[in-house]
Design a protein around this motif. Structure first.
Motif, PDB file in Angstrom:
ATOM      1  N   TYR A 192     -11.112 -37.689  20.510  1.00 15.68           N
ATOM      2  CA  TYR A 192     -12.199 -36.822  20.320  1.00 15.68           C
ATOM      3  C   TYR A 192     -13.516 -37.419  19.938  1.00 15.68           C
ATOM      4  O   TYR A 192     -14.714 -37.288  20.221  1.00 15.68           O
ATOM      5  CB  TYR A 192     -12.037 -35.526  19.436  1.00 15.68           C
ATOM      6  CG  TYR A 192     -11.080 -34.636  19.697  1.00 15.68           C
ATOM      7  CD1 TYR A 192     -11.477 -33.676  20.810  1.00 15.68           C
ATOM      8  CD2 TYR A 192      -9.795 -34.628  19.238  1.00 15.68           C
ATOM      9  CE1 TYR A 192     -10.367 -32.531  21.208  1.00 15.68           C
ATOM     10  CE2 TYR A 192      -8.899 -33.588  19.532  1.00 15.68           C
ATOM     11  CZ  TYR A 192      -9.127 -32.442  20.357  1.00 15.68           C
ATOM     12  OH  TYR A 192      -8.257 -31.639  20.720  1.00 15.68           O
ATOM     13  N   ASN A 194     -13.783 -38.794  17.013  1.00 16.13           N
ATOM     14  CA  ASN A 194     -13.854 -38.540  15.583  1.00 16.13           C
ATOM     15  C   ASN A 194     -13.868 -39.861  14.789  1.00 16.13           C
ATOM     16  O   ASN A 194     -12.884 -40.636  15.105  1.00 16.13           O
ATOM     17  CB  ASN A 194     -13.096 -37.213  15.103  1.00 16.13           C
ATOM     18  CG  ASN A 194     -13.503 -35.861  15.813  1.00 16.13           C
ATOM     19  OD1 ASN A 194     -14.451 -35.742  16.143  1.00 16.13           O
ATOM     20  ND2 ASN A 194     -12.338 -35.181  15.783  1.00 16.13           N
ATOM     21  N   TYR A 231     -15.077 -27.842  11.269  1.00 19.81           N
ATOM     22  CA  TYR A 231     -15.846 -28.430  12.184  1.00 19.81           C
ATOM     23  C   TYR A 231     -16.900 -27.203  12.617  1.00 19.81           C
ATOM     24  O   TYR A 231     -18.270 -27.639  12.571  1.00 19.81           O
ATOM     25  CB  TYR A 231     -15.219 -28.809  13.488  1.00 19.81           C
ATOM     26  CG  TYR A 231     -14.328 -29.840  13.446  1.00 19.81           C
ATOM     27  CD1 TYR A 231     -14.531 -31.187  13.301  1.00 19.81           C
ATOM     28  CD2 TYR A 231     -12.786 -29.609  13.512  1.00 19.81           C
ATOM     29  CE1 TYR A 231     -13.619 -32.172  12.920  1.00 19.81           C
ATOM     30  CE2 TYR A 231     -11.963 -30.455  13.687  1.00 19.81           C
ATOM     31  CZ  TYR A 231     -12.243 -31.900  13.132  1.00 19.81           C
ATOM     32  OH  TYR A 231     -11.449 -32.767  13.155  1.00 19.81           O
ATOM     33  N   LYS A 239     -23.732 -33.059  13.529  1.00 20.44           N
ATOM     34  CA  LYS A 239     -22.671 -33.884  12.947  1.00 20.44           C
ATOM     35  C   LYS A 239     -22.119 -33.258  11.643  1.00 20.44           C
ATOM     36  O   LYS A 239     -22.725 -32.050  11.149  1.00 20.44           O
ATOM     37  CB  LYS A 239     -23.391 -35.196  12.390  1.00 20.44           C
ATOM     38  CG  LYS A 239     -24.412 -35.114  11.528  1.00 20.44           C
ATOM     39  CD  LYS A 239     -25.008 -36.191  11.251  1.00 20.44           C
ATOM     40  CE  LYS A 239     -26.305 -36.255  10.383  1.00 20.44           C
ATOM     41  NZ  LYS A 239     -27.505 -35.503  10.830  1.00 20.44           N
ATOM     42  N   ASN A 244      -9.903 -34.103   6.852  1.00 16.89           N
ATOM     43  CA  ASN A 244      -8.920 -33.757   7.715  1.00 16.89           C
ATOM     44  C   ASN A 244      -7.419 -33.406   7.221  1.00 16.89           C
ATOM     45  O   ASN A 244      -7.519 -33.274   5.737  1.00 16.89           O
ATOM     46  CB  ASN A 244      -8.889 -34.686   8.706  1.00 16.89           C
ATOM     47  CG  ASN A 244      -8.163 -36.047   8.429  1.00 16.89           C
ATOM     48  OD1 ASN A 244      -7.297 -36.108   7.449  1.00 16.89           O
ATOM     49  ND2 ASN A 244      -8.283 -37.019   9.288  1.00 16.89           N
ATOM     50  N   GLU A 250     -13.483 -37.659   7.512  1.00 13.16           N
ATOM     51  CA  GLU A 250     -13.840 -37.692   8.828  1.00 13.16           C
ATOM     52  C   GLU A 250     -15.123 -37.235   9.256  1.00 13.16           C
ATOM     53  O   GLU A 250     -15.846 -36.279   8.707  1.00 13.16           O
ATOM     54  CB  GLU A 250     -12.792 -37.012   9.579  1.00 13.16           C
ATOM     55  CG  GLU A 250     -12.633 -36.688  11.043  1.00 13.16           C
ATOM     56  CD  GLU A 250     -11.754 -35.905  11.590  1.00 13.16           C
ATOM     57  OE1 GLU A 250     -11.982 -35.233  12.772  1.00 13.16           O
ATOM     58  OE2 GLU A 250     -10.576 -36.200  11.160  1.00 13.16           O
ATOM     59  N   ALA A 252     -17.497 -36.207  12.417  1.00  6.91           N
ATOM     60  CA  ALA A 252     -17.222 -35.809  13.733  1.00  6.91           C
ATOM     61  C   ALA A 252     -18.545 -35.139  14.431  1.00  6.91           C
ATOM     62  O   ALA A 252     -19.594 -34.954  13.696  1.00  6.91           O
ATOM     63  CB  ALA A 252     -16.045 -34.756  13.993  1.00  6.91           C
ATOM     64  N   ASN A 254     -19.243 -31.406  16.066  1.00  2.75           N
ATOM     65  CA  ASN A 254     -18.749 -30.229  16.379  1.00  2.75           C
ATOM     66  C   ASN A 254     -18.615 -30.087  17.873  1.00  2.75           C
ATOM     67  O   ASN A 254     -19.797 -29.736  18.568  1.00  2.75           O
ATOM     68  CB  ASN A 254     -19.399 -28.935  15.606  1.00  2.75           C
ATOM     69  CG  ASN A 254     -18.774 -27.521  16.036  1.00  2.75           C
ATOM     70  OD1 ASN A 254     -17.750 -27.581  16.204  1.00  2.75           O
ATOM     71  ND2 ASN A 254     -19.528 -26.636  15.707  1.00  2.75           N
ATOM     72  N   GLY A 263     -18.220 -38.063  21.820  1.00  2.00           N
ATOM     73  CA  GLY A 263     -17.871 -38.109  20.779  1.00  2.00           C
ATOM     74  C   GLY A 263     -18.648 -38.661  19.652  1.00  2.00           C
ATOM     75  O   GLY A 263     -19.771 -39.395  19.906  1.00  2.00           O
ATOM     76  N   ALA A 264     -18.342 -38.772  18.227  1.00  2.00           N
ATOM     77  CA  ALA A 264     -19.143 -39.228  17.310  1.00  2.00           C
ATOM     78  C   ALA A 264     -19.382 -40.764  17.543  1.00  2.00           C
ATOM     79  O   ALA A 264     -20.233 -41.412  17.198  1.00  2.00           O
ATOM     80  CB  ALA A 264     -18.830 -38.838  15.943  1.00  2.00           C
TER      81      ALA A 264
END
Length: 294
Positions: A192, A194, A231, A239, A244, A250, A252, A254, A263-264
């Motif tokens: 993703y 993340n 998330y 953000k 996790n 983590e 990420a 959303n 992704g991030a």
């Protein structure tokens, strides 16, 4: 009872390698349950393989066998082109027994990275590979799979392996914890995008529940001042920082994903190995950003 066997490799899915490994297992264990952990490990990166297994092995029942085919070709003197090379350190196909599960890999640093400070129940080297040099070709299939089959059929590792106390350790980046800060690194970027760090919830909790903090990443360009439970605790596209399922910090976006709107890692320009720093300060906000020095 059906035997669960997991597979973690750096072989990818473009070629025939994984299919060949699975076919070899099914030929002798037709009732086995094969579960793919990942076949997208960065080539030869035993520490990444260790991260993936650490993140999920506790979900498996006792007796599970894990085959780790990452950087799996052993180094033994008979196969070395330069037998007299200095600092030659052999490594062998090995079996780790830990928390009633079996981990089968070449001793290339994976076991030390996987265990960290924990102690195994037993560790064995398969020295008989000296007599079967054909196993040096496609070792995951020709050696690690046969070892797994022997365990699955009820043989004890000590019957065909040699007990050892020491194993190699891949270089791990541990967070640096100081009086009012934690400096960690991005150790994995998932599909993703993340950003998964090596900062644990336990590292964080030692500073107390009510201590204000700021999380900085990508140098001091971005920051967060809270840990969210999920998330979806933040609005779509915002953000978010969470702990996790493995208890790791983590960062990420959303519903951000690299196959979607980004992704991030892409949106923030962060790569594996980059610094993530947490400063615990009374201000606990972005106003303290100029105090950060990497």
């Amino acid at each position: 009872m059906m035997q669960i066997i997991t597979l973690t490799t750096d072989a990818g899915l473009k070629d025939h390698y994984v299919a060949s490994i699975k076919a070899s297992l099914y030929r002798q264990l037709p009732n086995a349950v094969l579960i793919d952990v990942s076949h997208d490990i960065r080539p030869f990166d035993s520490s990444e393989a260790a991260f993936q297994l650490r993140s999920c092995y506790t979900d498996f029942p006792d007796g599970t066998i894990h085959i780790i085919g990452v950087d799996s070709e052993p180094k033994i003197a008979e196969a070395s082109i330069e037998n007299n090379q200095q600092n030659f350190s052999p490594n062998y196909p090995s079996i780790l027994v830990f928390e009633n599960q079996y981990f089968i890999a070449t001793d290339n640093g994976f076991f030390g990275a996987f265990l960290g400070d924990k102690k195994p129940s037993a560790f064995y080297n398969y020295l008989a590979i000296h007599e079967h040099l054909e196993m040096l070709r496609f070792t995951t299939k020709t050696c690690l799979v046969p070892l797994a089959i022997r365990i699955a059929k009820g043989e004890k590792a000590e019957q065909f392996c040699t007990a050892e106390e020491n194993f190699k350790k891949s270089l791990l980046q541990n967070p640096i914890i100081e009086a009012l800060s934690i400096q960690g690194h991005v150790i994995h970027i998932d599909s993703y995008g993340n950003l998964i760090s090596n900062i644990t919830k336990e590292d964080f909790d030692r500073f107390g529940e009510n201590m204000p903090f700021t999380i900085y990443y990508h140098n001091k360009t971005y920051h967060l001042i809270k840990i969210s439970p999920t998330y979806n605790s933040v609005i779509l596209g915002d953000k978010v920082a969470i702990f996790n399922h493995a208890g790791l910090l983590e960062i990420a976006i959303n519903q951000g994903a690299n196959k979607g709107n980004g992704g991030a890692d892409r949106l923030f320009g962060v790569r594996k190995g980059d610094i993530i720093r947490v400063d615990f300060e009374p201000a606990g906000s972005h106003k303290t950003i100029n105090t950060l020095a990497f």
